[in-house]
Design a protein around this motif. Structure first.
Motif, PDB file in Angstrom:
ATOM      1  N   LEU A  84      36.126  14.679  38.778  1.00  0.00           N
ATOM      2  CA  LEU A  84      35.543  13.440  39.296  1.00  0.00           C
ATOM      3  C   LEU A  84      34.042  13.465  39.029  1.00  0.00           C
ATOM      4  O   LEU A  84      33.397  14.505  39.159  1.00  0.00           O
ATOM      5  CB  LEU A  84      35.799  13.313  40.799  1.00  0.00           C
ATOM      6  N   ASN A  87      30.860   8.466  42.565  1.00  0.00           N
ATOM      7  CA  ASN A  87      31.162   8.251  43.972  1.00  0.00           C
ATOM      8  C   ASN A  87      32.397   7.366  44.116  1.00  0.00           C
ATOM      9  O   ASN A  87      33.249   7.605  44.964  1.00  0.00           O
ATOM     10  CB  ASN A  87      29.940   7.636  44.663  1.00  0.00           C
ATOM     11  N   TYR A  90      35.539   9.293  43.930  1.00  0.00           N
ATOM     12  CA  TYR A  90      35.812  10.032  45.165  1.00  0.00           C
ATOM     13  C   TYR A  90      36.454   9.098  46.195  1.00  0.00           C
ATOM     14  O   TYR A  90      37.459   9.451  46.814  1.00  0.00           O
ATOM     15  CB  TYR A  90      34.526  10.638  45.736  1.00  0.00           C
ATOM     16  N   VAL A  98      41.970  17.967  46.977  1.00  0.00           N
ATOM     17  CA  VAL A  98      41.011  18.228  45.908  1.00  0.00           C
ATOM     18  C   VAL A  98      40.656  19.712  45.874  1.00  0.00           C
ATOM     19  O   VAL A  98      40.722  20.403  46.883  1.00  0.00           O
ATOM     20  CB  VAL A  98      39.716  17.390  46.071  1.00  0.00           C
ATOM     21  N   LEU A 112      40.652  15.332  50.916  1.00  0.00           N
ATOM     22  CA  LEU A 112      39.436  14.519  50.944  1.00  0.00           C
ATOM     23  C   LEU A 112      39.604  13.449  52.024  1.00  0.00           C
ATOM     24  O   LEU A 112      40.519  12.630  51.955  1.00  0.00           O
ATOM     25  CB  LEU A 112      39.212  13.882  49.573  1.00  0.00           C
ATOM     26  N   VAL A 115      33.888   9.975  52.255  1.00  0.00           N
ATOM     27  CA  VAL A 115      32.895  10.017  51.177  1.00  0.00           C
ATOM     28  C   VAL A 115      31.700   9.187  51.602  1.00  0.00           C
ATOM     29  O   VAL A 115      31.845   8.088  52.121  1.00  0.00           O
ATOM     30  CB  VAL A 115      33.473   9.449  49.857  1.00  0.00           C
ATOM     31  N   ILE A 120      30.635  14.639  50.916  1.00  0.00           N
ATOM     32  CA  ILE A 120      32.055  14.384  51.153  1.00  0.00           C
ATOM     33  C   ILE A 120      32.503  15.230  52.341  1.00  0.00           C
ATOM     34  O   ILE A 120      31.841  16.201  52.707  1.00  0.00           O
ATOM     35  CB  ILE A 120      32.934  14.700  49.915  1.00  0.00           C
ATOM     36  N   THR A 148      34.784  18.768  40.902  1.00  0.00           N
ATOM     37  CA  THR A 148      35.851  18.360  41.825  1.00  0.00           C
ATOM     38  C   THR A 148      37.021  17.846  40.993  1.00  0.00           C
ATOM     39  O   THR A 148      36.845  16.975  40.146  1.00  0.00           O
ATOM     40  CB  THR A 148      35.391  17.221  42.763  1.00  0.00           C
TER      41      THR A 148
END
Length: 155
Positions: A84, A87, A90, A98, A112, A115, A120, A148
């Motif tokens: 990734l 943003n 994410y 993740v 996750l 964010v 995060i 990530t």
């Protein structure tokens, strides 16, 4: 190469103004002549969006004669093994597992859950010897993350 990538980025952004649900992830011009454009979307980047961008960028590059050597234009969405970068990627993956590599060399895995602009939050399973694993929320600033990747489970 940088000038080609810059111009291609401009062309992609022009076309994406018509496709607000899709966004540019990356543009790379490789020495072997492969020009790679990666697109993503809040609900994925479908083949139709990729085809529209490919036709538009390809036509403009030929009209402007930006690349004077043979090249191969490839427009696609990032593969599942692609880290990734943005943003927005994410946010799209909240709720998924993740794997993180951190600047200090450590690795973390978790779900996750949130964010922000600069960090995060993941929910990790912390295993304590002789006890049941416990969940713990961990907040990680983006400046500590080197990579990530979304983890795929086939369970």
């Amino acid at each position: 190469m940088a000038n080609i990538e810059k111009r291609v980025t401009e062309l992609v952004e022009e076309k994406l103004a018509e496709l607000p649900e899709v966004f540019l992830v990356d543009v790379k011009m490789h020495a072997n002549g492969n020009l790679i454009i990666l697109l993503d979307g809040d609900k994925g980047a479908g083949i139709d969006a990729c085809a529209q961008v490919s036709r538009y960028v390809g036509f403009q590059l030929e009209e402007e004669n930006v690349i004077d050597t043979p090249y191969n234009l490839e427009v696609s969405s990032p593969g599942i093994d692609t880290p990734l970068k943005l943003n927005r990627q994410y946010v799209k993956n909240i709720g998924r597992s993740v794997g993180l590599k951190l600047a200090d060399g450590t690795k973390k895995e978790g779900k996750l859950t949130a964010v922000d602009a600069d960090k995060i939050t993941i929910t990790e399973q912390i295993k304590i010897k002789g006890k049941k694993a416990e969940e713990a929320e961990t907040v990680i600033p983006f400046d500590q993350i080197t990579e990530t990747k979304v983890l795929i489970s086939f369970k």
